[in-house]
Write an enzyme that holds these catalytic residues in place. Structure first.
Site, mmCIF file in Angstrom:
data_model
loop_
_atom_site.group_PDB
_atom_site.id
_atom_site.type_symbol
_atom_site.label_atom_id
_atom_site.label_comp_id
_atom_site.label_asym_id
_atom_site.label_seq_id
_atom_site.Cartn_x
_atom_site.Cartn_y
_atom_site.Cartn_z
ATOM 1 N N ILE A 24 9.245 -10.387 -20.710
ATOM 2 C CA ILE A 24 8.129 -11.329 -20.704
ATOM 3 C C ILE A 24 8.615 -12.667 -20.177
ATOM 4 O O ILE A 24 9.608 -13.223 -20.656
ATOM 5 C CB ILE A 24 7.549 -11.503 -22.121
ATOM 6 N N ARG A 67 -4.555 -14.283 -20.217
ATOM 7 C CA ARG A 67 -5.263 -13.919 -19.002
ATOM 8 C C ARG A 67 -6.494 -13.104 -19.381
ATOM 9 O O ARG A 67 -6.611 -12.608 -20.502
ATOM 10 C CB ARG A 67 -4.360 -13.105 -18.052
ATOM 11 N N TYR A 94 -0.656 -18.705 -2.491
ATOM 12 C CA TYR A 94 -1.630 -17.607 -2.479
ATOM 13 C C TYR A 94 -3.041 -18.118 -2.745
ATOM 14 O O TYR A 94 -3.984 -17.789 -2.032
ATOM 15 C CB TYR A 94 -1.212 -16.576 -3.522
ATOM 16 N N ARG A 120 8.794 -17.789 -14.057
ATOM 17 C CA ARG A 120 8.955 -17.957 -12.615
ATOM 18 C C ARG A 120 8.154 -19.177 -12.157
ATOM 19 O O ARG A 120 7.371 -19.745 -12.919
ATOM 20 C CB ARG A 120 8.459 -16.699 -11.892
ATOM 21 N N ALA A 158 -7.453 -6.785 2.084
ATOM 22 C CA ALA A 158 -6.071 -7.002 2.528
ATOM 23 C C ALA A 158 -5.635 -8.444 2.304
ATOM 24 O O ALA A 158 -6.361 -9.386 2.623
ATOM 25 C CB ALA A 158 -5.944 -6.650 4.009
ATOM 26 N N GLY A 175 0.825 -1.201 0.000
ATOM 27 C CA GLY A 175 0.000 0.000 0.000
ATOM 28 C C GLY A 175 0.860 1.251 0.000
ATOM 29 O O GLY A 175 2.032 1.235 0.373
#
Length: 319
Positions: free
Chosen positions: A202, A210, A142, A270, A76, A39
């Site tokens: 890239i 996406r 995640y 990645r 959050a 943030g």
């Protein structure tokens, strides 16, 4: 006067949501809870809001803020990149922090709660566009923690009659995204590099796709979902466009719109770059929320580039 709590309100989506809500109702009393990991205080300093620095893992702080709120937007969370490097912190923020929010909202009988989730929970979908009830595949920490938050939300909604609704965002981009933040999305980084005539990096071959969602559309869907929220009815809404776009196409659009001399540079993917295609089915969101995305990818990128250039000319830096 409606009292709104927005966790993660100083982040990219949070800042835009604050702006969106205040445009609709300038008399709202908004409180932001943010730990400022990603943030940015500069982004929210122009708004007449109460800002509290802290963590959603802090149960006493959460209870204190929720007790003075009528509605809660829970945005959050840990970023997908840092989640992979520290899954325990990811669990604490995204799951335990969410449970703190849920329990506090029930304790103080908030009118409505919105939980922001992610399209990452779909992984490599078996069929596209992917619907809300599609099977889930967890390819990063995640997505695991965010889906756990959904599960807790569903349990609280059904067993405790907590009025809660879930939105699953897909690759949101637009205003107030900090291009220099290492966790910024591809479009924000591409714009920054293209304006500076730097090569666009890239990950992989760039053919991965996406469903890129412009921030104005995401905020409109979010507010409509909150308005739809009712006790005893648990709903989940995809927030996307229903349009599949490759990373290579995004890069070309950005270069064309900026008039840049940038070239494309491909590097090894990645560990989080493990989804080949993604596009969401948004039929339920369209029908139940009377919502449609208004910005095509070309229009959204063009407006984002224009905004960034205006900010640069005005001497504003969201870093």
């Amino acid at each position: 006067m409606r009292r709104i709590l927005i966790t993660g309100g100083a982040g990219f989506i949070g800042t835009n949501l604050v702006s969106h809500l205040l445009k609709k109702d300038p008399d709202l009393k908004i409180t932001i809870l943010d730990n400022f990991f990603t943030g940015d205080y500069n982004r929210i300093s122009k708004f007449d809001v109460n800002v509290v620095e802290g963590e959603v893992e802090d149960k006493n702080l959460v209870r204190s803020l929720v007790s003075n709120s009528d509605e809660v937007y829970h945005l959050a969370c840990r970023n997908v990149i840092v989640s992979s490097s520290n899954p325990m912190k990811d669990l604490e923020t995204n799951t335990i922090g969410t449970l703190n929010i849920l329990e506090s909202c029930k304790e103080y009988n908030v009118n409505k709660l919105l939980y922001s989730s992610t399209s990452s929970i779909y992984g490599n979908a078996l069929s596209l566009p992917v619907k809300e009830d599609a099977r889930k595949e967890f390819l990063n920490f995640y997505s695991v923690s965010k889906f756990a938050g959904e599960a807790y939300a569903q349990c609280m909604a059904i067993t405790k009659k907590l009025p809660v609704v879930v939105v699953r965002y897909s690759n949101v981009y637009g205003y107030y995204q900090n291009n220099l933040n290492p966790y910024c999305g591809a479009i924000g980084k591409f714009i920054d590099w293209a304006i500076e005539n730097q090569d666009l990096t890239i990950f992989g071959d760039g053919q991965q796709t996406r469903d890129f969602t412009f921030i104005d559309d995401a905020c409109t869907a979010t507010v409509k979902a909150m308005e739809y929220c009712q006790p005893g009815r648990f709903e989940i809404f995809n927030v996307g466009t229903g349009v599949e776009t490759s990373i290579n196409d995004i890069a070309r659009i950005v270069i064309n719109e900026t008039g840049s001399n940038s070239l494309l540079t491909n590097v090894e993917p990645r560990d989080i770059d493990n989804v080949r295609r993604r596009v969401l089915n948004i039929d339920r969101t369209r029908t139940l929320l009377d919502w449609n995305p208004m910005s095509s990818i070309d229009k959204g990128i063009k407006e984002t580039i224009s905004w960034y250039r205006n900010q640069t000319e005005a001497g504003n830096h969201y870093e």
